[in-house]
Design an enzyme around this catalytic site. Structure first.
Site, PDB file in Angstrom:
ATOM      1  N   GLU A   1      40.804  43.651  37.205  1.00  0.00           N
ATOM      2  CA  GLU A   1      42.056  43.277  37.848  1.00  0.00           C
ATOM      3  C   GLU A   1      43.187  43.186  36.824  1.00  0.00           C
ATOM      4  OE1 GLU A   1      42.414  43.442  40.881  1.00  0.00           O
ATOM      5  OE2 GLU A   1      40.367  43.289  41.670  1.00  0.00           O
TER       6      GLU A   1
ATOM      7  N   ARG B   1      43.034  35.236  54.922  1.00  0.00           N
ATOM      8  CA  ARG B   1      42.695  35.876  56.197  1.00  0.00           C
ATOM      9  C   ARG B   1      41.615  35.098  56.929  1.00  0.00           C
ATOM     10  NH1 ARG B   1      38.832  39.389  57.559  1.00  0.00           N
ATOM     11  NH2 ARG B   1      38.220  39.701  55.385  1.00  0.00           N
TER      12      ARG B   1
ATOM     13  N   CYS C   1      39.707  34.401  45.087  1.00  0.00           N
ATOM     14  CA  CYS C   1      39.599  35.134  43.823  1.00  0.00           C
ATOM     15  C   CYS C   1      40.952  35.204  43.115  1.00  0.00           C
ATOM     16  CB  CYS C   1      39.068  36.547  44.071  1.00  0.00           C
ATOM     17  SG  CYS C   1      37.303  36.609  44.439  1.00  0.00           S
TER      18      CYS C   1
ATOM     19  N   HIS D   1      36.330  42.049  39.738  1.00  0.00           N
ATOM     20  CA  HIS D   1      35.664  42.069  41.040  1.00  0.00           C
ATOM     21  C   HIS D   1      34.426  42.956  40.966  1.00  0.00           C
ATOM     22  CE1 HIS D   1      39.115  40.440  43.605  1.00  0.00           C
ATOM     23  NE2 HIS D   1      38.035  39.816  44.049  1.00  0.00           N
TER      24      HIS D   1
END
Length: 215
Positions: free
Chosen positions: A79, A89, A142, A167
């Site tokens: 990342e 979400r 995360c 990830h």
């Protein structure tokens, strides 16, 4: 001192491949003589960052790499950037579902990883481990942890302290038979994390190579 973190299961899953991958990496790196501590973070906004900060304050690691699960991805994602936005979400493991809230009030909009992500990508490719540089860590726990990590390092007294986020896919052995969801062997994920650690410890200037995205 190297600190590696993974997450507890979330979203109804019975396991989280990030934790297994971190344990594999710890075994590999300790076998090479490195001092490595691991920490399983709760998948909870706020609490996860607090647990991480406490561990960093106690251990004072020179390198911290947090690892999380990105279901649907088929490779390790290095990342590049953490954003100051929680936008869930689904609820976290404590039922929290922040929407459009800052990770750190009055904090900067984003932080870049201080890992040499391009050099690490090249090293992973040489090692035969599927990998990419990712431009988004999402807006769930995360990213929350990634931003909290970089915010903490931004105020660190020692310039040697570096950190970032990776990830990982699902553990392929835990996917249902016939599943089309991408996965990877936990051993390969652990090997990949170890590659990133070695690269970070041995690289002061990142490589200049293309790893961007068109969209």
């Amino acid at each position: 001192m190297i600190l590696l973190t993974g997450f507890e299961p979330f979203g109804g899953d019975s396991s989280n491949s990030s934790w297994g991958a971190v344990l594999e990496a710890q075994e590999i790196l300790r076998g090479e003589g490195h001092t490595v501590e691991v920490l399983e973070l709760p998948c909870v906004f706020g609490e996860s960052a607090a647990v991480l900060r406490e561990a960093m304050g106690k251990l004072q690691p020179e390198l911290t790499i947090c690892v999380g699960l990105a279901g649907g991805r088929d490779r390790l994602s290095l990342e590049r950037v953490a954003i100051n936005c929680d936008d869930a979400r689904i609820p976290d493991n404590a039922g929290n579902r922040p929407i459009d809230e800052p990770v750190v009030p009055e904090g900067p909009a984003a932080y870049f990883s201080t890992l040499p992500v391009k050099s690490a990508l090249r090293a992973l490719q040489i090692a035969g481990i599927r990998a990419e540089v990712s431009q988004t860590a999402g807006t769930y726990v995360c990213n929350h942890v990634f931003y909290a990590l970089m915010h903490e390092l931004g105020g660190a007294d020692t310039p040697r302290a570096r950190g970032g986020f990776i990830h990982v896919p699902h553990d392929e052995t835990r996917l249902p038979q016939g599943s089309t969801v991408p996965g990877m062997a936990t051993r390969d994920m652990g090997r990949g994390i170890a590659v990133v650690v070695r690269t970070a410890l041995g690289t002061t200037v990142d490589a200049k190579l293309s790893a961007g995205a068109v969209h």
